[in-house]
Motif scaffolding. Structure first.
Motif, mmCIF file in Angstrom:
data_model
loop_
_atom_site.group_PDB
_atom_site.id
_atom_site.type_symbol
_atom_site.label_atom_id
_atom_site.label_comp_id
_atom_site.label_asym_id
_atom_site.label_seq_id
_atom_site.Cartn_x
_atom_site.Cartn_y
_atom_site.Cartn_z
ATOM 1 N N LEU A 1 0.835 -1.199 0.000
ATOM 2 C CA LEU A 1 0.000 0.000 0.000
ATOM 3 C C LEU A 1 0.869 1.248 0.000
ATOM 4 C CD1 LEU A 1 -2.841 -0.928 2.540
ATOM 5 C CD2 LEU A 1 -2.666 -1.427 0.107
ATOM 6 N N ALA A 2 1.925 1.245 0.793
ATOM 7 C CA ALA A 2 2.807 2.410 0.880
ATOM 8 C C ALA A 2 3.477 2.695 -0.454
ATOM 9 C CB ALA A 2 3.856 2.201 1.968
ATOM 10 N N GLU A 3 3.778 1.641 -1.217
ATOM 11 C CA GLU A 3 4.437 1.796 -2.519
ATOM 12 C C GLU A 3 3.438 1.946 -3.656
ATOM 13 O OE1 GLU A 3 7.055 -1.524 -2.855
ATOM 14 O OE2 GLU A 3 8.189 -0.994 -1.040
ATOM 15 N N ARG A 4 2.146 2.070 -3.305
ATOM 16 C CA ARG A 4 1.072 2.325 -4.260
ATOM 17 C C ARG A 4 0.896 1.202 -5.278
ATOM 18 N NH1 ARG A 4 -2.320 6.385 -2.889
ATOM 19 N NH2 ARG A 4 -2.726 6.816 -5.078
ATOM 20 N N ARG A 5 1.245 -0.037 -4.871
ATOM 21 C CA ARG A 5 0.926 -1.159 -5.757
ATOM 22 C C ARG A 5 -0.588 -1.333 -5.845
ATOM 23 N NH1 ARG A 5 5.496 -4.364 -2.932
ATOM 24 N NH2 ARG A 5 7.294 -3.889 -4.248
ATOM 25 N N TYR A 6 -1.269 -0.964 -4.779
ATOM 26 C CA TYR A 6 -2.730 -0.936 -4.751
ATOM 27 C C TYR A 6 -3.134 0.443 -4.242
ATOM 28 C CZ TYR A 6 -1.813 -5.959 -4.683
ATOM 29 O OH TYR A 6 -1.338 -7.205 -4.962
ATOM 30 N N GLY A 7 -4.003 1.121 -5.002
ATOM 31 C CA GLY A 7 -4.422 2.465 -4.626
ATOM 32 C C GLY A 7 -5.758 2.463 -3.909
ATOM 33 N N PRO B 1 -5.824 -8.846 -3.861
ATOM 34 C CA PRO B 1 -5.966 -10.220 -4.337
ATOM 35 C C PRO B 1 -6.808 -11.048 -3.361
ATOM 36 C CG PRO B 1 -3.695 -9.488 -4.560
ATOM 37 C CD PRO B 1 -4.410 -8.432 -3.776
ATOM 38 N N THR B 2 -7.402 -12.107 -3.858
ATOM 39 C CA THR B 2 -8.248 -12.951 -3.018
ATOM 40 C C THR B 2 -7.417 -13.633 -1.928
ATOM 41 O OG1 THR B 2 -7.910 -14.889 -4.409
ATOM 42 C CG2 THR B 2 -9.747 -13.414 -4.987
ATOM 43 N N GLU B 3 -8.100 -14.107 -0.906
ATOM 44 C CA GLU B 3 -7.408 -14.844 0.150
ATOM 45 C C GLU B 3 -6.655 -16.034 -0.425
ATOM 46 O OE1 GLU B 3 -10.153 -15.973 3.151
ATOM 47 O OE2 GLU B 3 -10.398 -13.942 3.958
ATOM 48 N N ALA B 4 -7.275 -16.714 -1.399
ATOM 49 C CA ALA B 4 -6.615 -17.875 -2.010
ATOM 50 C C ALA B 4 -5.333 -17.454 -2.722
ATOM 51 C CB ALA B 4 -7.574 -18.557 -2.983
ATOM 52 N N ALA B 5 -5.389 -16.312 -3.449
ATOM 53 C CA ALA B 5 -4.201 -15.841 -4.170
ATOM 54 C C ALA B 5 -3.106 -15.411 -3.195
ATOM 55 C CB ALA B 5 -4.584 -14.682 -5.090
ATOM 56 N N LEU B 6 -3.498 -14.742 -2.099
ATOM 57 C CA LEU B 6 -2.507 -14.320 -1.113
ATOM 58 C C LEU B 6 -1.929 -15.521 -0.365
ATOM 59 C CD1 LEU B 6 -4.249 -11.127 0.314
ATOM 60 C CD2 LEU B 6 -2.207 -11.227 -1.152
ATOM 61 N N ALA B 7 -2.763 -16.528 -0.105
ATOM 62 C CA ALA B 7 -2.260 -17.741 0.537
ATOM 63 C C ALA B 7 -1.209 -18.413 -0.338
ATOM 64 C CB ALA B 7 -3.421 -18.696 0.820
ATOM 65 N N GLU B 8 -1.444 -18.400 -1.650
ATOM 66 C CA GLU B 8 -0.474 -18.975 -2.587
ATOM 67 C C GLU B 8 0.803 -18.136 -2.597
ATOM 68 O OE1 GLU B 8 0.913 -21.695 -5.445
ATOM 69 O OE2 GLU B 8 -0.902 -21.757 -4.207
ATOM 70 N N ARG B 9 0.649 -16.820 -2.585
ATOM 71 C CA ARG B 9 1.816 -15.918 -2.615
ATOM 72 C C ARG B 9 2.711 -16.125 -1.399
ATOM 73 N NH1 ARG B 9 1.443 -9.267 -2.084
ATOM 74 N NH2 ARG B 9 3.609 -8.946 -1.379
ATOM 75 N N ARG C 1 -18.408 -8.484 2.821
ATOM 76 C CA ARG C 1 -18.743 -9.902 2.869
ATOM 77 C C ARG C 1 -19.105 -10.412 1.476
ATOM 78 N NH1 ARG C 1 -22.660 -9.683 6.373
ATOM 79 N NH2 ARG C 1 -21.313 -9.915 8.193
ATOM 80 N N GLY C 2 -18.445 -11.477 1.059
ATOM 81 C CA GLY C 2 -18.729 -12.090 -0.228
ATOM 82 C C GLY C 2 -18.039 -11.435 -1.400
ATOM 83 N N SER C 3 -17.303 -10.323 -1.150
ATOM 84 C CA SER C 3 -16.664 -9.617 -2.250
ATOM 85 C C SER C 3 -15.156 -9.560 -2.100
ATOM 86 C CB SER C 3 -17.220 -8.193 -2.366
ATOM 87 O OG SER C 3 -16.601 -7.483 -3.406
ATOM 88 N N GLY C 4 -14.665 -9.377 -0.868
ATOM 89 C CA GLY C 4 -13.230 -9.338 -0.670
ATOM 90 C C GLY C 4 -12.774 -8.137 0.121
ATOM 91 N N ALA C 5 -11.483 -7.822 0.002
ATOM 92 C CA ALA C 5 -10.872 -6.728 0.759
ATOM 93 C C ALA C 5 -10.464 -5.618 -0.199
ATOM 94 C CB ALA C 5 -9.648 -7.235 1.522
#
Length: 242
Positions: free
Chosen positions: A22-28, A34-42, A67-71
């Motif tokens: 977040l600090a490096e603005r990879r996500y604004g 990314p989904t929990e599944a994608a982050l778990a893989e990462r 809920r049901g959509s993500g973060a």
């Protein structure tokens, strides 16, 4: 934060890594993570550990979940002044945000008793009800319902087929200028449908405002109700009795 062995807990390391993203603005602001599944893989962990790390960012106000959509990355609250001249686009542009409105429904119906009193109408008079969603930088910040007396504002319903702007629709209907006569602010909880539109969780805090706008002669031309996402808008009152 370290555990008894002196090692950083994995969930904390995940929170630290996402905080750096977040600090490096990879996500604004407003972006979906990314989904929990994608982050778990990462990170090579299970989804429960990822969820723990994200919860830490939610507690810090950096991330919000739906809920049901993500973060999603939380955006800083927008200052929204409630003065005698309340104009959605002007307020957000002044705050450095990009405004937009989405029309949800325009209908003609009989006024409720409360609407008739607010607009000084005979009970059951016809009104135009305009339901919409307000956005800042593409992120939903408020739901609104504006009620207009049809007898005083011929053509107001047709005007909303060409514009989402209340100011422009009132101009088409013959109102060159209008000001806020009264405003009331209340804290409420988001219903399931409000949460869906605002990308919140049911029960999240909202700020509800209700107010009456009048024309230059002091005649009511709009009764409005707005539900602001409590963590995205800071309401400031300028010279109003509330």
């Amino acid at each position: 934060m370290r555990d008894a062995s002196g090692k950083t807990p994995i969930w904390q390391a995940i929170a630290d890594a996402l905080r750096s993203d977040l600090a490096e603005r990879r996500y604004g602001p407003g972006d979906k993570l990314p989904t929990e599944a994608a982050l778990a893989e990462r990170f090579g962990v299970n989804r429960h550990t990822v969820r723990h790390g994200i919860s830490a960012l939610v507690d810090e106000g950096l991330v919000r979940t739906r809920r049901g959509s993500g973060a999603y990355v939380a955006a800083p609250p927008t200052d929204y002044p409630l003065g005698r001249r309340v104009r959605f686009h002007e307020n957000l542009i002044a705050a450095g945000r990009s405004p937009a409105k989405r029309v949800l429904l325009v209908e003609e119906r009989s006024a409720t008793d409360g609407e008739a009193r607010a607009l000084d109408l005979p009970p059951g008079d016809l009104v135009c009800a305009y339901h919409g969603l307000s956005l800042a930088d593409g992120q939903p910040v408020a739901l609104f319902e504006s009620i207009f007396p049809l007898a005083r504002l011929p053509g107001i319903s047709a005007a909303f087929k060409a514009t989402a702007s209340v100011t422009e629709a009132l101009r088409v209907a013959g109102v060159a200028d209008y000001t806020r006569a009264s405003t009331r602010v209340t804290a409420v909880r988001a219903s399931a449908t409000q949460a869906l539109h605002l990308q919140l969780t049911e029960g999240d805090p909202l700020l509800r405002t209700s107010g009456v706008n009048v024309d230059e002669a002091g005649v009511p031309v709009e009764f409005g109700r707005t539900w602001f996402a409590g963590d995205r808008v800071t309401l400031t009152l300028e010279g109003l009795g509330v």
